[in-house]
Design a protein around this motif. Sequence first.
Motif, short mmCIF file in Angstrom:
data_model
loop_
_atom_site.label_atom_id
_atom_site.label_comp_id
_atom_site.label_asym_id
_atom_site.label_seq_id
_atom_site.Cartn_x
_atom_site.Cartn_y
_atom_site.Cartn_z
N MET A 78 30.21 41.99 45.59
CA MET A 78 31.02 42.88 44.74
C MET A 78 30.59 42.82 43.32
SD MET A 78 35.25 43.45 44.41
CE MET A 78 35.26 44.14 46.05
N ASP A 79 30.33 43.77 42.61
CA ASP A 79 29.94 43.94 41.26
C ASP A 79 31.03 43.61 40.39
OD1 ASP A 79 30.63 46.13 40.25
OD2 ASP A 79 28.98 47.10 41.24
N GLY A 80 31.04 43.23 39.01
CA GLY A 80 31.93 43.07 38.15
C GLY A 80 32.82 44.30 38.01
N ILE A 81 32.00 45.47 38.06
CA ILE A 81 32.78 46.67 37.42
C ILE A 81 33.92 46.89 38.57
CG2 ILE A 81 32.48 49.27 37.10
CD1 ILE A 81 30.08 48.45 35.63
N ALA A 82 33.35 47.08 39.99
CA ALA A 82 34.45 47.23 41.03
C ALA A 82 35.30 46.03 41.00
CB ALA A 82 33.42 46.96 42.40
N ALA A 83 35.08 44.80 40.72
CA ALA A 83 35.91 43.68 40.67
C ALA A 83 37.24 44.00 39.74
CB ALA A 83 35.29 42.40 40.50
N ALA A 84 36.60 44.46 38.50
CA ALA A 84 37.64 44.59 37.30
C ALA A 84 38.38 45.97 37.65
CB ALA A 84 36.62 45.02 36.20
N ARG A 85 38.08 46.75 38.24
CA ARG A 85 38.74 47.98 38.66
C ARG A 85 39.90 47.56 39.72
NH1 ARG A 85 35.06 51.00 39.88
NH2 ARG A 85 34.61 51.98 38.05
N ALA A 86 39.62 46.68 40.74
CA ALA A 86 40.59 46.21 41.72
C ALA A 86 41.68 45.40 41.14
CB ALA A 86 39.71 45.48 42.81
N LEU A 87 41.24 44.52 40.25
CA LEU A 87 41.96 43.72 39.69
C LEU A 87 42.99 44.37 38.78
CD1 LEU A 87 42.89 40.58 38.93
CD2 LEU A 87 41.39 40.49 37.19
N VAL A 147 37.51 37.43 43.22
CA VAL A 147 38.67 37.58 42.19
C VAL A 147 39.91 37.83 42.37
CG1 VAL A 147 39.05 39.10 39.97
CG2 VAL A 147 36.68 38.31 40.43
N ALA A 148 40.09 38.92 43.25
CA ALA A 148 41.63 39.00 43.50
C ALA A 148 42.41 38.19 43.99
CB ALA A 148 41.69 40.67 44.36
N ALA A 149 41.98 37.22 44.96
CA ALA A 149 42.72 36.28 45.47
C ALA A 149 42.87 35.14 44.47
CB ALA A 149 41.94 35.89 46.75
N ALA A 150 41.79 34.81 43.75
CA ALA A 150 41.90 33.61 42.70
C ALA A 150 42.90 34.31 41.63
CB ALA A 150 40.58 33.52 42.07
N ALA A 151 43.05 35.28 41.33
CA ALA A 151 44.00 35.97 40.24
C ALA A 151 45.38 35.76 40.69
CB ALA A 151 43.50 37.19 39.62
N ALA A 152 45.61 36.08 42.11
CA ALA A 152 46.85 36.21 42.66
C ALA A 152 47.45 34.93 42.63
CB ALA A 152 46.68 36.72 44.07
N ALA A 153 46.68 33.89 43.03
CA ALA A 153 47.03 32.55 43.22
C ALA A 153 47.37 31.89 41.74
CB ALA A 153 46.10 31.49 43.71
N ARG A 154 46.56 32.19 40.68
CA ARG A 154 46.66 31.67 39.58
C ARG A 154 46.30 32.89 38.36
NH1 ARG A 154 44.54 25.91 37.74
NH2 ARG A 154 46.33 26.26 36.22
N PRO A 155 47.45 33.63 38.12
CA PRO A 155 46.97 34.75 37.17
C PRO A 155 46.52 34.14 35.85
CG PRO A 155 49.43 34.73 38.26
CD PRO A 155 48.74 33.29 38.39
N ALA A 156 45.62 34.95 35.33
CA ALA A 156 44.79 34.73 34.14
C ALA A 156 45.17 35.76 32.90
CB ALA A 156 43.26 34.72 34.26
N ASP A 157 45.07 35.46 31.92
CA ASP A 157 45.47 36.30 30.82
C ASP A 157 44.16 37.07 30.45
OD1 ASP A 157 48.09 35.37 30.19
OD2 ASP A 157 47.15 33.72 29.52
N VAL A 158 42.83 36.39 30.25
CA VAL A 158 41.75 36.99 30.02
C VAL A 158 40.66 36.48 31.22
CG1 VAL A 158 39.72 37.00 28.40
CG2 VAL A 158 42.05 36.76 27.64
N VAL A 166 44.23 47.26 39.24
CA VAL A 166 45.36 47.75 39.89
C VAL A 166 46.51 46.86 40.36
CG1 VAL A 166 45.70 48.68 42.09
CG2 VAL A 166 43.44 49.53 41.09
N SER A 167 46.06 45.61 40.54
CA SER A 167 47.21 44.65 40.91
C SER A 167 47.65 44.03 39.79
CB SER A 167 46.70 43.56 41.58
OG SER A 167 45.47 43.00 41.24
N ASP A 168 47.09 44.00 38.37
CA ASP A 168 47.42 43.45 37.38
C ASP A 168 47.15 44.09 36.01
OD1 ASP A 168 48.53 41.80 35.34
OD2 ASP A 168 47.64 40.06 35.82
N GLU A 169 47.92 45.05 35.62
CA GLU A 169 47.48 45.75 34.45
C GLU A 169 47.50 45.07 33.04
OE1 GLU A 169 50.16 49.30 34.20
OE2 GLU A 169 49.30 50.32 35.96
#
Length: 225
Positions: A63-72, A42-53, A74-77
């Motif tokens: 990596m489960d979705g909860i951990a991925a959401a928490r990490a994402l 998720v993090a790499a994909a979002a960094a390459a092409r930011p998403a609104d939702v 952190v980089s994009d509030e």
Amino acid sequence: MSEIIRVGLADDQPLVRAGFGMLVGSQDDMEVVWEVSDGDEVAAAAAARPADVVLMDVQMPRMDGIAAARALLVSDESVRIIMLTTFDDAEFVRGAIEAGASGFLLKDATPDELLHAVRTVYEGDAVLAPKVTAQVMKMWRPKASESESVDVGLTPRESEILKHIARGLTNEEIAAAEFVSMATVKTHVRHILMKTGSRDRVQAVLFAFRTGLVTVGELLRHPQG
């Protein structure tokens, strides 16, 4: 032309991901900007092409979705995350909210419900059914000796609107209940988020329960719809 909502998809099931992609892609005001099959992508994909939702599956292999959401977050509030699962489990909902998700949907939601959820969180609202919220808040409910006593200076009208938010009312429904304009409701909501230090309506609801402003009993006595 209206703004295009950029949507990211994270789900380990190809058919589910393809179905969500086709549904989102069929809308004039949405586009899928990336798709991944696991939370650690998720993090790499979002960094390459930011998403609104981001539509995020809760359970994924590495990596489960909860951990991925928490990490994402952190980089994009600013990103809004809707957690998707086949499990109607309060622990999943609680984990998603604590991670900073703005919505929680079961995968058996209708296409219209999912599209409405995307638009709703994009506008800054939350997607949590009152029954689900009540179930989770029972788990969060502090003992009387542990309940926080916090005065953040909410006005009586702001306190009442925060209670409406906790009961699952939309801005339109709040405006009708309080006999005020939509603009007035939005102003009150903005002030509530600022005073409570909340990033969105979900966090404001947590504040309301933790401080005793809204109780589970009140929520159940005022169902939405």
